[in-house]
Each structure stands twice: as structure tokens, then as C-alpha cells.
Design a protein around this motif. Structure first.
Motif, PDB file in Angstrom:
ATOM      1  N   TRP A 157      82.647  -0.376  32.408  1.00 39.47           N
ATOM      2  CA  TRP A 157      82.688   1.071  32.329  1.00 39.47           C
ATOM      3  C   TRP A 157      82.640   1.755  33.689  1.00 39.47           C
ATOM      4  CZ3 TRP A 157      78.821   1.735  27.694  1.00 39.47           C
ATOM      5  CH2 TRP A 157      79.540   1.557  26.507  1.00 39.47           C
ATOM      6  N   GLY A 158      82.929   1.070  34.732  1.00 38.32           N
ATOM      7  CA  GLY A 158      82.934   1.723  36.034  1.00 38.32           C
ATOM      8  C   GLY A 158      81.554   2.247  36.413  1.00 38.32           C
ATOM      9  N   LEU A 159      81.536   3.406  37.020  1.00 40.78           N
ATOM     10  CA  LEU A 159      80.260   3.988  37.457  1.00 40.78           C
ATOM     11  C   LEU A 159      79.334   4.247  36.278  1.00 40.78           C
ATOM     12  CD1 LEU A 159      81.234   6.544  40.225  1.00 40.78           C
ATOM     13  CD2 LEU A 159      80.054   4.390  40.491  1.00 40.78           C
ATOM     14  N   LEU A 160      79.939   4.592  35.143  1.00 40.30           N
ATOM     15  CA  LEU A 160      79.125   4.816  33.954  1.00 40.30           C
ATOM     16  C   LEU A 160      78.390   3.540  33.574  1.00 40.30           C
ATOM     17  CD1 LEU A 160      78.484   6.929  31.741  1.00 40.30           C
ATOM     18  CD2 LEU A 160      80.300   5.892  30.404  1.00 40.30           C
ATOM     19  N   VAL A 217      65.556   0.523  34.688  1.00 42.34           N
ATOM     20  CA  VAL A 217      64.486   1.510  34.879  1.00 42.34           C
ATOM     21  C   VAL A 217      63.586   1.542  33.647  1.00 42.34           C
ATOM     22  CG1 VAL A 217      64.003   3.954  35.089  1.00 42.34           C
ATOM     23  CG2 VAL A 217      65.708   2.926  36.533  1.00 42.34           C
ATOM     24  N   CYS A 218      64.196   1.521  32.462  1.00 45.25           N
ATOM     25  CA  CYS A 218      63.396   1.495  31.235  1.00 45.25           C
ATOM     26  C   CYS A 218      62.498   0.259  31.227  1.00 45.25           C
ATOM     27  CB  CYS A 218      64.284   1.476  30.004  1.00 45.25           C
ATOM     28  SG  CYS A 218      65.182   2.972  29.735  1.00 45.25           S
ATOM     29  N   HIS A 219      63.075  -0.850  31.657  1.00 51.30           N
ATOM     30  CA  HIS A 219      62.301  -2.090  31.686  1.00 51.30           C
ATOM     31  C   HIS A 219      61.112  -1.966  32.647  1.00 51.30           C
ATOM     32  CE1 HIS A 219      61.350  -6.281  31.637  1.00 51.30           C
ATOM     33  NE2 HIS A 219      61.459  -6.330  32.943  1.00 51.30           N
ATOM     34  N   TYR A 257      65.028   0.329  23.378  1.00 45.86           N
ATOM     35  CA  TYR A 257      64.127  -0.457  24.221  1.00 45.86           C
ATOM     36  C   TYR A 257      63.084   0.441  24.871  1.00 45.86           C
ATOM     37  CZ  TYR A 257      62.604  -3.741  27.752  1.00 45.86           C
ATOM     38  OH  TYR A 257      61.845  -4.544  28.530  1.00 45.86           O
ATOM     39  N   PHE A 261      71.643   0.468  35.220  1.00 50.37           N
ATOM     40  CA  PHE A 261      70.506   0.958  36.001  1.00 50.37           C
ATOM     41  C   PHE A 261      69.441   1.540  35.069  1.00 50.37           C
ATOM     42  CE2 PHE A 261      68.596   4.574  38.322  1.00 50.37           C
ATOM     43  CZ  PHE A 261      67.992   3.866  39.336  1.00 50.37           C
ATOM     44  N   THR A 262      69.901   2.321  34.082  1.00 49.72           N
ATOM     45  CA  THR A 262      68.972   2.907  33.115  1.00 49.72           C
ATOM     46  C   THR A 262      68.182   1.827  32.400  1.00 49.72           C
ATOM     47  OG1 THR A 262      70.612   4.595  32.725  1.00 49.72           O
ATOM     48  CG2 THR A 262      68.816   4.475  31.174  1.00 49.72           C
ATOM     49  N   PHE A 263      68.896   0.773  32.039  1.00 52.15           N
ATOM     50  CA  PHE A 263      68.200  -0.298  31.335  1.00 52.15           C
ATOM     51  C   PHE A 263      67.082  -0.873  32.197  1.00 52.15           C
ATOM     52  CE2 PHE A 263      67.659  -4.828  30.584  1.00 52.15           C
ATOM     53  CZ  PHE A 263      67.164  -4.760  29.304  1.00 52.15           C
ATOM     54  N   LEU A 311      59.686   0.720  33.618  1.00 51.03           N
ATOM     55  CA  LEU A 311      58.713   1.686  33.097  1.00 51.03           C
ATOM     56  C   LEU A 311      57.761   1.030  32.116  1.00 51.03           C
ATOM     57  CD1 LEU A 311      60.597   4.977  32.296  1.00 51.03           C
ATOM     58  CD2 LEU A 311      58.505   4.736  33.567  1.00 51.03           C
ATOM     59  N   ARG A 312      58.295   0.090  31.362  1.00 56.18           N
ATOM     60  CA  ARG A 312      57.453  -0.550  30.348  1.00 56.18           C
ATOM     61  C   ARG A 312      56.604  -1.671  30.924  1.00 56.18           C
ATOM     62  NH1 ARG A 312      60.350  -1.962  24.850  1.00 56.18           N
ATOM     63  NH2 ARG A 312      58.302  -2.841  24.617  1.00 56.18           N
ATOM     64  N   ILE A 353      69.622   0.756  24.580  1.00 54.78           N
ATOM     65  CA  ILE A 353      68.762   0.993  25.739  1.00 54.78           C
ATOM     66  C   ILE A 353      67.639   1.962  25.379  1.00 54.78           C
ATOM     67  CG2 ILE A 353      68.722   2.008  28.027  1.00 54.78           C
ATOM     68  CD1 ILE A 353      71.477   0.808  28.436  1.00 54.78           C
ATOM     69  N   THR A 381      75.493   3.029  35.828  1.00 56.68           N
ATOM     70  CA  THR A 381      74.380   3.910  35.473  1.00 56.68           C
ATOM     71  C   THR A 381      73.667   3.409  34.229  1.00 56.68           C
ATOM     72  OG1 THR A 381      75.865   5.640  36.191  1.00 56.68           O
ATOM     73  CG2 THR A 381      73.771   6.326  35.307  1.00 56.68           C
ATOM     74  N   VAL A 382      74.439   2.949  33.253  1.00 61.71           N
ATOM     75  CA  VAL A 382      73.806   2.454  32.028  1.00 61.71           C
ATOM     76  C   VAL A 382      72.960   1.224  32.338  1.00 61.71           C
ATOM     77  CG1 VAL A 382      74.320   1.335  29.833  1.00 61.71           C
ATOM     78  CG2 VAL A 382      75.510   3.412  30.459  1.00 61.71           C
ATOM     79  N   TRP A 431      71.382  11.137  32.937  1.00 63.20           N
ATOM     80  CA  TRP A 431      69.922  11.155  33.064  1.00 63.20           C
ATOM     81  C   TRP A 431      69.314  12.413  32.474  1.00 63.20           C
ATOM     82  CZ3 TRP A 431      66.198   7.833  34.027  1.00 63.20           C
ATOM     83  CH2 TRP A 431      66.600   6.569  34.444  1.00 63.20           C
ATOM     84  N   ILE A 441      54.936   5.981  41.690  1.00 64.37           N
ATOM     85  CA  ILE A 441      56.024   6.855  41.276  1.00 64.37           C
ATOM     86  C   ILE A 441      55.716   7.428  39.901  1.00 64.37           C
ATOM     87  CG2 ILE A 441      58.517   7.010  41.089  1.00 64.37           C
ATOM     88  CD1 ILE A 441      58.580   4.197  42.373  1.00 64.37           C
TER      89      ILE A 441
END
Lengths: 510, 371
Positions: free
Chosen positions: A427-430, A440-442, B140, A436-438, A444-445, B137, A433-434, B283, A457
């Protein structure tokens, strides 16, 4: 039903063999041990006293036994085991008739003395051989300015290295045993009163609850007691530097030492600490801050650069400024592969180089670097396998990944690239980002010993930010990290320190 | 099933209210609000935008009073409040409406974002594939509990803030005279713009659901107000920027004026900033979507009493994916948005004051009984 019977029979056999494994009495134990060539078992016959002596010659200190133990047995004063106890100048002798104790002590280098060969009544004299590597310079976490000492494999030496730096009675060492077979010594060290009680209890509980047959190293322990075993991120720092360990202890952390491992495990830790080199504390805070920011930038670059290359060249060529486009086109025009294949080839090549370099002896390793870096790199560009722009990006990102001071975290960072490259190809940059989001979620938990892993942070704690991305001057670091919930939060009194330093707010030229 | 007290390890600091409220309000609506605000009141659009922002402060005050008054009676949240006010059956029916509304908000957010991606970057990005990966995601994340969700709010606040600051690059190309003549519209025009702005500001009412998860909730009030003021200031400044950067006629042709803003920004190594902006805008979507699904799944648990939240969550995501694929085009999205804005308006400006009034009546009744 047949299989059931068979199972039962098997069980029987198993229990039978186990019975033979576990000695029932001392005689049985000694018979079992006699099979080993390094086991010494003989009858000592003196003038007034005779006894059976047994020990492992490979485990005991030869010199001390001939100097401090055996000569005394010839003395006239000795008539019984108790007499030996009174006369031999060695402390911590054990009088026991417990078979299990006799067995374990024999295996760590005690001398067993019995009156009769069959009697359980025995005296155990410690004469442990302490031989191991000398304390050497740190190899992995090298330091330019600071202390050069590194931990060794012997746990007692390691404890002494720490204790020398913390000369107070509150420094506590708790000994635990891990491993059903190996029975490895694991020491939980902390400063009582500074370290958080809850942290200590959690750490102790986790180590005690381990169900495992043997424990070899701290890194194994760190994986075993980590909060999330499925996470690619290490949640505890292991360090080979006693000074870093000590600094952690002074902050209120806990250090775990394992016998046979030249590392200490510092728990709990935060993500940011993995990117702090201990050298940062030895230079002025401006430069320390600059280096820390550089390292964080390096991490971001290392993870994202080749993925961004793939994304931009596969989908978003509009993003490239016109001036740069020409250079990209010329470098890409001979390459027959899609950007992802190209990136993967180079990334895997770099990984191969690193792995070969790590496994080879140092002298050959250098040649590997030259062969890999120069020959394969330029050759692959000239052969048209990869574009030279990507070669620069990948080489730089590999370099950037090695700025991570912690080896384990560096490995994680290097491998994070691959999911990003694949996502960028979808998906390119998207996709980046997705992905990266994963992560970050990881993060965070993720917790480290129950404390939030990305702590300064989120949850945002300004006190802890003073020593994270930026390092404030020492005089401003008046408090221990809030993250640890230390028993005594303040390091020193800010006002008093100012007063003592004699800094007064005078006017100009006064 | 309602746990009366939330464990302290699951609560978050009251400061986070600011981030939650701020990021709930900044969503896909921000990308397109300038045209909608200027539809009726042209160069004076900033005034109704400001008015709507101010009105959210008042509503927030009412919500906080409502929640604080609820303290002696049980859990301070809308679900149990409904049950206490109107009995189990009617209360649960209202709860169903509430979660249906929250569900639709999350859904439309996600779908509108996919729409933007379809229009600007990947025309053939399948809503099914994207909503599926995205849901996995967020699943999760939500499994990590309210703390993790708050963390995402905070982080997205950090990521999105620079994006809004970037818009100030455009000040150089602006025509301040576009703002003149000031305040020359009729009150009716302002009122219309006021109503049209409400959907953009929606989202702060979710505090009705997560209030028990705040430590020291009294302190949360000021942070919530900070959050509202912050978003109002963001909306007002962007509205003024839109007015001074575009002429009115041009603004009317822009569906997503903010994306056009980004389009005119150039960095030396980065030619088309709007791509980065749009992709980073995910975001803004993540936290609101996560909190939305959290609320809905929690609501399902509260209503049924026996379905665990983690199972309800999977159901919610499946529904989301299903609806995302069913909605086909921009018109349908707009239609849903249109109705949602009515529901949102009714919920905030009519239903919440009504609830407050009802609570007061119940209190009077009870007191009379005691006497």
C-alpha cells in the motif's frame, strides 16, 4: 486397552529407572560417583583417627585442602568429627546427615568426611575452587571515557564488582535457585529502601515461578520472565558493565545476575533507555542530548528509509522533486527488478554480511567487511542488480541500526525493516503508516515488569523526560525516575546543592 | 455485570482528557469544514465557528454536572444512568440507540477516510481490504484496554499537531482583505453555519462513557475545557486561513480545502506534501475509531450483561467491515453524515439538557420521599 497397558508399563520402567537415578543412601551415592575419574574417595588412616574422605578433585581447591584440611587430620587432638570442626581453620563447615545436602554440597566443591563409609553422619568442609576469567575490558558495550571493567562468568566476582561501588548495608543480594537440574544460582540485587517493594516482589515471584530444567544465561532469563514473550522488543536491558548496573541500582532498579553469565539484567526498563549509551553520562549534557537525538533519528531512518524508497518508487513517484527524479531514473533504468525485490536483495545481503562477520573470528571478519562492503556493493550496482541510490540508503540504514547501544534492540530494529518493506510494497506510504501504527499499538500495550514500556512519552512524565531523549545537567536531575516508583524519590535537595556550590545570583561585576 | 468501581490500574490521569477530547473532535470533518462553514456566512464564517466552539464548552459543563451528580447512585456513565433514570427496559433501549449512534460515527469516519484515499491516492484501494487490516490493528489496540486507547489519543495528538502548524506556511500567500467587510451577515446565516459546524465538533460527548476511567475526575474538567478550547482555536484559525487564502468562489469548489492547503506547500526533498498529510491523517482516525468501538463493545456488554467485551468487540469489527463494503459512494457517505449530524445535534443540545433536567426531577422526588 493394549496401549493403555503399554503406557502403564512404560511408566513403571520410568519410575524404576528414576529410582536408580536417585541415590537412597550415602553408600549408594558414593558408588554412583565413584564411576567418575575425578572423584576421589579413600580411607584416611591416622594415628588416633581414621575416616573416609571424598571429594571431586575438579571442583575443590587443591592447595587449600592440602594446606588447611588434611594436615590437621593427623593431629593427636582429633578423635571425632566434632574435633575436626573445632580444629580445622575453615569457616562454615556443615555437620549433617541429610543425603540431599551431602549430594548438592559435594557437587559444588565441598569435602565429605565420614567415620564409616556407610554412615549418613558426615562433615562437609567447603573448599570451593574459584577459577575463571580475569576481569577484562568490556567488549560489547565499549566506552571511550568511562570505566572499562566488565562482568565475568563467576557470579561472586560480579557481586563484588557491584558491591565495591555501593558501600552501604542496604545493598541487598537475594539468592534464588533456578532450574530443576542445573540448580543455577540467580541473584536478585537491589538497594533496599530505594527500589520499589512491588517491583522486587514481582521480579522475585517471576523468577521463583520459573518451571525449567536448566538456565544458562541472563538473556534466557530475560526472555523467560519478560512480560510478553511474543514481543520482538526486549523489555529488560542486559549489560556487561558494572558501572551501568550500579547506576541503575542507584536509580531504584533491580539487577539480576546469573551464575555463568557475564551480563546483568537491569529491570524494569523503558524503551528510551535502550537508546541511551552509558557514555552519555560522561560528556557534557549538550552533546549527550545531541547524540541521543542522533541515535533516535538513526533508528527512525534505519527502519523507514528502504521502505520509503520502495513506497515512493512503486506508487508515489509524484513525491520526488523534479531535480532528483533524473538521478533516480538513471540509477533505476538498468535494474530489472521491482523496487521491493531490489530492496530485499540488498537488505538480505547486508544481513548476511553482518551474520558472517559475527560468526567468524575477528581476523577473518575484517576481510569479510571489505569483501562485502566494497566488492559486492559496487559489483552489484555495476551488474545492474540494484540501483546505487538504494545501495546508499541501505548501507546508511545498516550503519544507523548499529548506533543502537544495546545489541538486542539493534537486532530488533534491523528486523523491523522487513515488515515495513513488505507493507510498503502493498500500500505504499499508507502501508508504512499502517505497519507503523501496528508497532505503536504493540509498544503501547507492552509493559516491563508491569510498568508501561514507552513511559516518559506515554504516560507523559516530565520528571523522567529529563533523562530520556534529552539529558539535563546533573544538577537538575534531582529526582529518581518516577517510572520506578522508588521508595525514596529524591536524589538530593536542589536548593541545598545550589547553596553548597556557592552559586549566588549576584549582579554584574560584584 | 457492571463493575461499580474501575480498578486504579486501568484508570488514566485526568490530563489525558484534553488529548481525548481534542483528538475526538479533530477528524475527517476538519479536512472539509471550511467550505461548509463558509456556505452561508462567507467571509464571516469564523464567527459561527467560534460560536459553535463556545457552545460546546457550555454543553461540556452540563455533561460534567450530570456526571458528578450521579456519584451517589452508582457508576458515572451513560449506560447505567439510562438504566437508573428510565428503568431497565427503556434504559437499555436508549443504550442501544446510543451505541448505534456511536457505531455509525466510527463507521462513517472510517468510510470517509477510505473515500479520501480513493480519491487522492489509490483509486482502487478496496474498502474491504483496508477496513479489514485497519480493524485488526484497532482490535489489537482495544484489547489493551482503555489505557492503551488513551495512549493512542496522546500520540496522535503529537503527530497531528505539526500537521496543523504546517498550514501556517500559507500566511505568506494570503489576502487579509478577504475578511472584510466583517460581520455583515444576518443572524439567520450565522445560525445556519452554526448548525452546520456541529458535526465537526462532535465527539467530545464520549466522556459520558469513559468518565469512570479517569483518576481524580474533578481535575478532568479543566483539562476537558482546555481540550475544547484548543480544538475551537484550531477550527477558528483554520477557518480564517481558509477565508484569507481562497476567494469565496474558489473555496466553494473545494471539497477538502485543507488538502488543497497542503498541496501548495513544498519542501525541498518532498514535492507533494498532501500525500504525507493525508496518510498521516490516519492518525486522526485511529483514536476516534478505537474509542468508538470500545464504547460500542462496552455498551453491548452493559446491555446484555453476559456477553464479554472481547467477544462483542469482534462482532463490532465484523459489522464495521460489512458496512464499509456496503457503502459505495460519496453520496451515501454524505447522506449518513447528514442524518448523523441531526442525531448528534439532538443528542448534545436537546437530549443532554433533558437528561440533566430529569436527573434533577428524580433528585427532588427522592428527597420528597425521604421527607
Amino acid at each position: 486397552m493394549l496401549w493403555f497397558k503399554k503406557e502403564k508399563e512404560k511408566e513403571k520402567i520410568n519410575t524404576d529407572t528414576r529410582k536408580t537415578d536417585h541415590p537412597k543412601n550415602v553408600r549408594h551415592l558414593l558408588n554412583q560417583l565413584k564411576r567418575n575419574p575425578d572423584f576421589v574417595h579413600y580411607k584416611h588412616v591416622g594415628g588416633s583417627f581414621s575416616c573416609w574422605i571424598s571429594f571431586f578433585s575438579s571442583l575443590i581447591n587443591d592447595e587449600s585442602i592440602h594446606r588447611d584440611v588434611l594436615p590437621f587430620l593427623y593431629s593427636d587432638k582429633i578423635r571425632s568429627l566434632d574435633d575436626i570442626r573445632k580444629n580445622v581453620p575453615i569457616e562454615k563447615m556443615i555437620r549433617t546427615s541429610d543425603l540431599k545436602e551431602i549430594q548438592t554440597k559435594l557437587m559444588v566443591g565441598f569435602i565429605l568426611i565420614q567415620i564409616r563409609e556407610n554412615s549418613n553422619n558426615a562433615l562437609l568442609i567447603p573448599s570451593v575452587l574459584r577459577e575463571g576469567r580475569q576481569i577484562e575490558k568490556s567488549e560489547v558495550e565499549t566506552s571511550i571515557i568511562g570505566a572499562k571493567e566488565a562482568f565475568v562468568e563467576a557470579i561472586d566476582t560480579n557481586i563484588s564488582l557491584i558491591r565495591k561501588r555501593i558501600p552501604i548495608p542496604q545493598f541487598t543480594v537475594e539468592e534464588l535457585r533456578v532450574g530443576k537440574i542445573s540448580n543455577t544460582r540467580v541473584c536478585l540485587t537491589y538497594i533496599d529502601g530505594i527500589a520499589n517493594e512491588e517491583n522486587i516482589n514481582t521480579a522475585r515471584q517471576r523468577i521463583k515461578d520459573l518451571e525449567i530444567d536448566h538456565l544458562i544465561d541472563t538473556s534466557a532469563l530475560s526472555q523467560l520472565i519478560s512480560d510478553n514473550a511474543r514481543s520482538p522488543f526486549p523489555v529488560f536491558i542486559d549489560t556487561e558493565r558494572p558501572d551501568r548496573t550500579t547506576a541503575g541500582l542507584y536509580e531504584g532498579k533491580i539487577a539480576v545476575l546469573v551464575d555463568g553469565s557475564p551480563n546483568a539484567l537491569i529491570i524494569p526498563t523503558t524503551l528510551v533507555e535502550f537508546f541511551n549509551a552509558f557514555d552519555d553520562y560522561f560528556v557534557v549534557w549538550h552533546f549527550a542530548t545531541a547524540y541521543r537525538l542522533l541515535r533516535l533519528f538513526a533508528v527512525a531512518f534505519s527502519v523507514l528509509s528502504s521502505a520509503t524508497y520502495v513506497a515512493v518508487l512503486s506508487f508515489h513517484y509524484q513525491l520526488v522533486p523534479t531535480d532528483l527524479l533524473g538521478a533516480l531514473i538513471t540509477s533505476r533504468s538498468v535494474v530489472p527488478f521491482s523496487p521491493m525485490v531490489e530492496a530485499l536483495i540488498l537488505e538480505i545481503m547486508i544481513e548476511l554480511l553482518r551474520e558472517a562477520g559475527a560468526r567468524l573470528p575477528t581476523k577473518v571478519g575484517q576481510t569479510m567487511g571489505i569483501v562485502g562492503g566494497i566488492v559486492i556493493g559496487t559489483a552489484s550496482v555495476q551488474a545492474g542488480l540494484t540501483s546505487n541510490v538504494l545501495l546508499i540508503l541501505v548501507a546508511m540504514s545498516a550503519l544507523a541500526a548499529f548506533t543502537t547501544p544495546n545489541y538486542k534492540m539493534g537486532t530488533t530494529i534491523r528486523f523491523l525493516r522487513f515488515p515495513f518493506i513488505v507493507a510498503a510494497n502493498i500500500w505504499g506510504l499508507l502501508g508504512i503508516t499502517v505497519c507503523f501504527t501496528f508497532f505503536v499499538c504493540h509498544l503501547l500495550r507492552l509493559t516491563s515488569l508491569g510498568r508501561p514500556f514507552i513511559e516518559p512519552i506515554y504516560p507523559l512524565r516530565l520528571i523522567d523526560l529529563k533523562d530520556s531523549f534529552i539529558r539535563f545537567p546533573y544538577s537538575h536531575q534531582t529526582e529518581r525516575p518516577m517510572f520506578l516508583r522508588p521508595g525514596d524519590p529524591s536524589r538530593f535537595d536542589y536548593k541545598r546543592s545550589k547553596k553548597r556550590a556557592g552559586i549566588q545570583q549576584n549582579d554584574i561585576d560584584e | 455485570m457492571t463493575s461499580p468501581k474501575i480498578n486504579e490500574t486501568q484508570q488514566v490521569s485526568p490530563k489525558n482528557t484534553m488529548f481525548i477530547i481534542g483528538m475526538m473532535q479533530i477528524g475527517v470533518g476538519l479536512l472539509s469544514f471550511q467550505r461548509i462553514a463558509a456556505l452561508n456566512s462567507a467571509q464571516d464564517a469564523w464567527f459561527p465557528v467560534l460560536l459553535t466552539g463556545a457552545s460546546t464548552l457550555i454543553i461540556m459543563g452540563v455533561i460534567f454536572r450530570l456526571l458528578e451528580n450521579e456519584k451517589p447512585y452508582g457508576t458515572q456513565e451513560l449506560f447505567s444512568m439510562h438504566k437508573r433514570f428510565f428503568g431497565t427496559i427503556v434504559g437499555n433501549a436508549l443504550n442501544v440507540v446510543a451505541i448505534a449512534y456511536q457505531f455509525m460515527v466510527g463507521l462513517v469516519f472510517l468510510r470517509a477516510y477510505i473515500e479520501i484515499i480513493n480519491v487522492w491516492i489509490f483509486p482502487k484501494l478496496s474498502p474491504l481490504a483496508f477496513s479489514f487490516i485497519f480493524s485488526v490493528i484497532i482490535w489489537y489496540l482495544v484489547m489493551g484496554g482503555f489505557r492503551a486507547i488513551t495512549g493512542i489519543f496522546y500520540l496522535s495528538f503529537i503527530y497531528i499537531l505539526p500537521l496543523n502548524l504546517v498550514d501556517f506556511y500559507l500566511i505568506g500567500d494570503s489576502h487579509l482583505s478577504n475578511l472584510l467587510p466583517m460581520l455583515e451577515h444576518m443572524p439567520y446565516d450565522y445560525l445556519q453555519s452554526f448548525f452546520k459546524m456541529i458535526p465537526c465538533y462532535l465527539g467530545f460527548e464520549t466522556i459520558l462513557f469513559y468518565y469512570p476511567f479517569l483518576k481524580r475526575p474533578k481535575e478532568a474538567k479543566q483539562w476537558a475545557m482546555f481540550g475544547l478550547t484548543l480544538t475551537t482555536s484550531v477550527y477558528v484559525t483554520l477557518c480564517i486561513l481558509g477565508t484569507v487564502y481562497f476567494s469565496h468562489g474558489e473555496l466553494m469548489t473545494q471539497v477538502w480545502p485543507i488538502i488543497s492547503f497542503w498541496k501548495s506547500i513544498h519542501f525541498p526533498l518532498f514535492d507533494r506534501f498532501e500525500y504525507l498529510g493525508m496518510i498521516l491523517w490516519i492518525w486522526a482516525l485511529i483514536p476516534s475509531f478505537a474509542l468508538g468501538t470500545w464504547v460500542v463493545s462496552r455498551g453491548i456488554r452493559e446491555i446484555t450483561g453476559y456477553i464479554k467485551q472481547k467477544y462483542a468487540l469482534i462482532f463490532v469489527f465484523l459489522l464495521n467491515i460489512l458496512f464499509c463494503t456496503i457503502i459505495h459512494n460519496r453520496l451515501q457517505i454524505n447522506l449518513i453524515l447528514h442524518y448523523l449530524s441531526y442525531v448528534g445535534f439532538g443528542f448534545l443540545y436537546i437530549y443532554i439538557p433533558f437528561l440533566f433536567f430529569w436527573q434533577w426531577i428524580l433528585k427532588k422526588k427522592r428527597r420528597r420521599k425521604h421527607v
